[in-house]
Design an enzyme around this catalytic site. Structure first.
Site, mmCIF file in Angstrom:
data_model
loop_
_atom_site.group_PDB
_atom_site.id
_atom_site.type_symbol
_atom_site.label_atom_id
_atom_site.label_comp_id
_atom_site.label_asym_id
_atom_site.label_seq_id
_atom_site.Cartn_x
_atom_site.Cartn_y
_atom_site.Cartn_z
ATOM 1 N N SER A 10 0.845 -1.192 0.000
ATOM 2 C CA SER A 10 0.000 0.000 0.000
ATOM 3 C C SER A 10 0.881 1.244 0.000
ATOM 4 O O SER A 10 2.080 1.179 0.292
ATOM 5 C CB SER A 10 -0.952 -0.007 1.203
ATOM 6 O OG SER A 10 -0.251 -0.226 2.416
ATOM 7 N N GLU A 12 1.107 5.712 0.713
ATOM 8 C CA GLU A 12 0.536 6.895 1.347
ATOM 9 C C GLU A 12 0.880 8.147 0.543
ATOM 10 O O GLU A 12 2.017 8.320 0.106
ATOM 11 C CB GLU A 12 1.068 7.055 2.774
ATOM 12 C CG GLU A 12 0.502 8.296 3.480
ATOM 13 C CD GLU A 12 0.983 8.433 4.903
ATOM 14 O OE1 GLU A 12 0.566 7.597 5.728
ATOM 15 O OE2 GLU A 12 1.779 9.351 5.189
ATOM 16 N N ASP A 103 -1.901 15.217 15.578
ATOM 17 C CA ASP A 103 -1.012 16.115 16.305
ATOM 18 C C ASP A 103 -1.739 17.395 16.691
ATOM 19 O O ASP A 103 -2.551 17.911 15.933
ATOM 20 C CB ASP A 103 0.203 16.464 15.448
ATOM 21 C CG ASP A 103 1.029 15.244 15.092
ATOM 22 O OD1 ASP A 103 1.160 14.354 15.963
ATOM 23 O OD2 ASP A 103 1.524 15.169 13.956
ATOM 24 N N PHE A 212 12.090 14.518 10.442
ATOM 25 C CA PHE A 212 10.932 13.633 10.603
ATOM 26 C C PHE A 212 11.144 12.677 11.775
ATOM 27 O O PHE A 212 10.235 12.449 12.584
ATOM 28 C CB PHE A 212 10.705 12.812 9.328
ATOM 29 C CG PHE A 212 10.091 13.563 8.190
ATOM 30 C CD1 PHE A 212 9.609 14.858 8.342
ATOM 31 C CD2 PHE A 212 9.979 12.966 6.943
ATOM 32 C CE1 PHE A 212 9.045 15.548 7.283
ATOM 33 C CE2 PHE A 212 9.409 13.645 5.874
ATOM 34 C CZ PHE A 212 8.947 14.933 6.043
ATOM 35 N N HIS A 262 3.803 -0.814 3.729
ATOM 36 C CA HIS A 262 3.089 0.443 3.467
ATOM 37 C C HIS A 262 4.140 1.523 3.232
ATOM 38 O O HIS A 262 4.891 1.885 4.145
ATOM 39 C CB HIS A 262 2.206 0.813 4.669
ATOM 40 C CG HIS A 262 1.368 2.031 4.466
ATOM 41 N ND1 HIS A 262 0.207 2.012 3.728
ATOM 42 C CD2 HIS A 262 1.513 3.307 4.911
ATOM 43 C CE1 HIS A 262 -0.332 3.225 3.733
ATOM 44 N NE2 HIS A 262 0.445 4.030 4.431
#
Length: 281
Positions: A10, A12, A103, A212, A262
């Protein structure tokens, strides 16, 4: 850890901010169809800042023939807000959703955090409002959520999300496969046996990766940090090294029977496809 099922891949994406980015997104998504994604997920900005963009991107991905799962965050949203969004997605025929706490936007006080404060609350709310309409994905943190009080409390939070009605999970990205396998074993020891799909982050930019990772609590092993730092501004070498490192990680995971992968594409087709090609799938 072994699995007889064919792993499901998958992707994103995040909603583009302008027409040029939209065009790049569509072109990149078309290239990545070679992966034959089981579904694609579309991110949701803090406090709903990209709410309309999420729905628009879901529509775009569905027009390309992809099953699309919008991210849904409960932070900053009332129950009516969430109920309305769920109804919009149902009206669109969306059958999969990624349920997250989200967040806290900068400057937002606790009183404005919304009616639901935890992802488990959101999962429970979705089930109450829509029954079994949605396949619910939740987040998992093999190296612990950065705001968790400790590994055991973090595990409890995850188990609560599953018992509230989650069907499967996507992990935060990691570069240490042992952290993932240890987390899965600890979850299974709690009597939980849902698919926990590793989240995969391509490495294309040292500064971005470290930023990140600092925010989300993902450990970048020292040897990787040193190699990337030594490469400096040599973007081509960074991309080649990153693809090699992440491809090896994916091979290790697949060889040990993970339910899928993913890819956090960052809307960058080439970075994800270089890993895919390396896997020879």
């Amino acid at each position: 850890m072994t699995s007889q099922a064919t792993p499901a891949f998958s992707l994103e994406f995040f909603p583009p901010r302008d027409d040029a980015a939209q065009q790049r997104l569509v072109e990149g998504a078309k290239q990545m169809l070679v992966i034959a994604p089981h579904y694609v997920s579309v991110t949701f900005g803090a406090g709903g800042s990209t709410r309309d963009g999420t729905l628009d991107t879901v529509r775009t991905m569905r027009s390309l023939g992809c099953d699309a799962a919008p991210h849904l965050s409960c932070i900053g949203s009332s129950r009516d807000d969430l109920k309305g969004l769920l109804q919009r997605y149902r009206d669109e025929g969306v059958r999969r959703i990624v349920a997250l706490r989200g967040d806290m936007p900068s400057g937002m006080g606790a009183s404005a955090a919304g009616a639901l404060h935890h992802a488990s609350d959101l999962v429970e709310f979705i089930r109450q409002e829509t029954g079994d309409w949605f396949h619910i994905e939740v987040a998992a943190y093999p190296e612990m959520h950065p705001q968790a009080a400790g590994p055991e409390k973090d595990l409890t939070h995850f188990v609560n999300k599953v018992r509230a009605g989650a069907n499967s999970a996507i992990t935060q990205y990691f570069f240490n496969a042992d952290a993932y396998f240890d987390f899965v074993e600890r979850v299974q020891a709690q009597g939980i046996d849902i698919p926990i799909v590793p989240g995969i982050m391509p490495i294309t930019n040292y500064t971005q990766l470290m930023r990140f990772s600092e925010m989300c609590g993902a450990e970048v092993p020292r040897w990787i940090r040193l190699r990337l730092a030594e490469l400096g501004d040599d973007k081509e070498s960074i991309r080649a090294f990153g693809a090699e490192v992440v491809t090896r990680l994916c091979e290790t995971l697949l060889d040990n029977g993970v339910p899928g992968l993913h890819f956090y594409t960052l809307n960058n087709a080439e970075a994800t496809l270089s890993i895919w090609r390396g896997l020879g799938r």
